[in-house]
Structures are given as C-alpha cells and as structure tokens.
Design an enzyme around this catalytic site. Structure first.
Site, short mmCIF file in Angstrom:
data_model
loop_
_atom_site.label_atom_id
_atom_site.label_comp_id
_atom_site.label_asym_id
_atom_site.label_seq_id
_atom_site.Cartn_x
_atom_site.Cartn_y
_atom_site.Cartn_z
N LYS A 54 0.85 -1.20 0.00
CA LYS A 54 0.00 0.00 0.00
C LYS A 54 0.88 1.25 0.00
O LYS A 54 0.65 2.19 -0.75
CB LYS A 54 -0.90 0.03 1.24
CG LYS A 54 -2.13 -0.85 1.10
CD LYS A 54 -2.85 -1.01 2.44
CE LYS A 54 -3.94 -2.08 2.32
NZ LYS A 54 -4.49 -2.50 3.60
N GLN A 98 -5.02 -1.20 9.68
CA GLN A 98 -4.96 -2.55 9.12
C GLN A 98 -5.64 -3.55 10.07
O GLN A 98 -5.30 -3.61 11.25
CB GLN A 98 -3.49 -2.93 8.89
CG GLN A 98 -3.29 -4.27 8.23
CD GLN A 98 -3.78 -4.31 6.77
OE1 GLN A 98 -3.57 -3.37 6.01
NE2 GLN A 98 -4.44 -5.39 6.40
N ASP A 121 -11.37 3.29 4.25
CA ASP A 121 -11.82 1.89 4.16
C ASP A 121 -13.35 1.83 4.13
O ASP A 121 -13.92 0.78 3.79
CB ASP A 121 -11.34 1.11 5.41
CG ASP A 121 -10.24 0.11 5.06
OD1 ASP A 121 -10.07 -0.19 3.87
OD2 ASP A 121 -9.57 -0.37 5.99
#
Ligand code: NAD
Length: 296
Positions: A54, A98, A121
């Site tokens: 990422k 994460q 997200d």
C-alpha cells in the site's frame, strides 16, 4: 462458451493512472498533496506485506504515505490518541487501520474513532449508514473495485439478478448495497442459505466472498453470467502452494460470460480503490471537484 477474463491487474493500473493524474492536478493547481496514513498494530506477516505494498503504491501515484507501526502490546488509548492526531492532521486525508487488530483491542471502537471523512476503508458506521441510504460516502475498497469492473464490463447493471455469497461487513453487505444502488435485484446468500446452488443459478452476476477454496462449481453458474471472485485462499496442490478463489475457475470459466481470475482479479483493484478513495477524500476536504468514475 469460454468466459471473457476480466483483467483486474490491467484495470487497477488504469485506476492508479487516473488517480496519479488527479494528484498531479491537485499539486499543480492547488498546491495540495493527498496523504494516506496506514496504522499497523503487531507483526502479522500478511498484514506487513499488504501495508508495504500500500505504501509503495501510494508513493507511486505521487501521494504522501505515512506508516505507523505499533507493537502488538499497544494499548487501546495509545491507538485512539494516534488516530485523534491523524484526524487533526491537515496533511492526512485518508486513515487506514490494518485489520485484524490484536484481540485486546476493540476493533469497532477503533474504526469508529476515525473521522468519517478520512475513513478511506469505508468501515465507520457513518459511512455504512450513508451508503445504506444512498448518500455520498466513503465506499469500502474491495466492493468498490468489484463494482467498477462490473460497470466497465456491462455498462448498466439495471435489472440484473445479482447474488452475493457472503454477508461480511467489509465485502458482502456493502457489495449488496452497491449493486442495489445500481438497480440490481440483489440476493445475499450466506452459510445458512438453503439450496445455494439453486439461488446462484438464478444470478446474472455472482459475487463470491466466502473464503472457501473453489466452493462454487461451474454447474451452479447460469450460462453467460458474470462471476466476480473475491476469495483469496492459500492451498497446496501437487506439492505446490497456490492461491485460488471461491469459484472453481476452470469449470466456472467454461460456462460464465465473464470471470475474474485469482490472483489478478479483485485483489489488485482493492489497493487501487484505496488510492482512489484517498484522492476523493482529499478533494472533498478541500471543497474541490472529485475525479470522475473513481467512486460509486
Ligand atoms: P468473512 O469470513 O468475514 O465472511 C465470510 C462469509 O461467507 C460469511 O458471511 C458467511 O456467512 C459466508 N459463508 C461461510 N460459509 C459459507 C457457505 N458454506 N456457503 C455460503 N456462505 C458461506 O470473510 P470476508 O472478510 O468477507 O472475506 C471473504 C473472502 O474474500 C476471503 O477469502 C478473503 O480473504 C477475501 N477477501 C479478498 C479481498 C480482496 O482484496 N480480494 C478483500 C477482502 C476479503
């Protein structure tokens, strides 16, 4: 029939190129560099690989990338304080924590402490509610990637029968909302669904998001249907380690009209959509026009 292979790698490269062009425009016209912060708690090797890739791709499209690696023993308050600091940092437009988090941390509390406008997200309850009511939101990356590929392949999805297998908060449920938003007739199937093969046979679009290797065989697929395979399963076959999806690729590809392979289908689109969400969040934060085609 042999299915058209929907090439997620090529599609993701195009999305990243579009994001990169928009980042350049933001820098040149407004002096703004979109920034993405990724927070990793603990040393899970798979998560470390994701976070590294990422970070690399964030830099490649010209954005600022910040990584916070915290020990597995990090306390709840320490994590919340970091998120608070990132929420208030004007150079950060997207925050990703994460998952999964170590067991002693409250995942819902942590996710819901991210400012909804920076929740790239799309897991914050505000964004879930906005998506569910058809309002502008941050859309979860994996289903967004699936939607982009479906739109590119079909044009309009209106009136199509879509079956989403899996009802998780990160894939199944938001995927169903997005398909509903594009006027599909949507069925969500799950572990308690009765006669799953018959349910799947009605689908013009099948999205498999279960996490069971090759569980969907070709004889569940309506001829010509589109199969979007979200599953990522690591198996060993003939003594070799292999990644496979939730669809049995060969038998599904023989019947389907189009299919995403694993690897090289949905996976690459997820990170591309994370970058797309970050540039969208940056534009919204600065009251600027959003790039076209990069959100739902
Ligand atoms: P999850 O475990 O949270 O949810 C799985 C869902 O499958 C559940 O809702 C469950 O009801 C359903 N299910 C379980 N057994 C079933 C059965 N026999 N029949 C029908 N439904 C059944 O998983 P998730 O987080 O949604 O992920 C699903 C898969 O997608 C995993 O393989 C994961 O690795 C993969 N994934 C891929 C990406 C990507 O970027 N490509 C992103 C997220 C998840």
């Amino acid at each position: 029939m042999s299915a058209t292979v929907i090439d997620g790698r090529a599609f993701a490269a195009k999305v990243r190129e579009q994001v990169g062009e928009h980042v350049t425009r933001l820098k040149e016209a407004h002096g703004i560099t979109p920034g993405l912060a990724v927070v990793l708690v603990g040393e899970d090797p798979a998560s470390e690989v994701y976070v590294r890739s990422k970070g690399k791709m964030t830099l490649e499209v010209g954005m600022k990338s910040v990584e916070h690696k915290l020990s597995a023993q990090t306390g709840q308050q320490e994590l919340l304080d970091l998120i608070d600091a990132l929420n208030n940092d004007p150079e950060i437009h997207g925050i990703l924590v994460q998952l999964p988090l170590p067991d002693h941390l409250d995942e819902d509390l942590v996710i819901n402490s991210i400012a909804p406008a920076k929740d790239v997200d799309g897991f914050h309850v505000s964004n879930v509610g906005l998506l569910g009511t058809g309002q502008k939101s941050m859309v979860p990356c994996t289903p967004l990637g699936c939607l982009m590929m479906l739109r590119a392949h079909h044009g309009s999805l209106s009136g199509m029968n879509a079956v989403v297998i899996g009802r998780s908060n990160i894939v199944g449920k938001p995927m169903a909302q997005l398909l509903l938003g594009d006027s599909c007739t949507v069925t969500i199937a799950h572990s308690r669904t009765k006669d799953l093969p018959e349910v799947v046979r009605r689908a013009d679009i099948v999205v498999a998001a279960v996490g069971r290797p090759e569980m969907v065989p070709g004889d569940w697929i309506k001829p010509g249907a589109t199969v979007i395979d979200v599953g990522i399963n690591r198996i060993e076959r003939d003594g070799k380690k292999k990644l496979v999806g939730d669809a049995d690729y060969d038998s599904c590809a023989a019947v389907a009209g189009a299919i995403t392979p694993v690897p090289g289908g949905v996976g690459p689109m997820t990170i591309a959509c994370l970058l797309a969400n970050t540039v969208t969040a940056c534009c919204r934060a600065n009251g600027l026009e959003e790039p076209e085609g990069l959100t739902a």
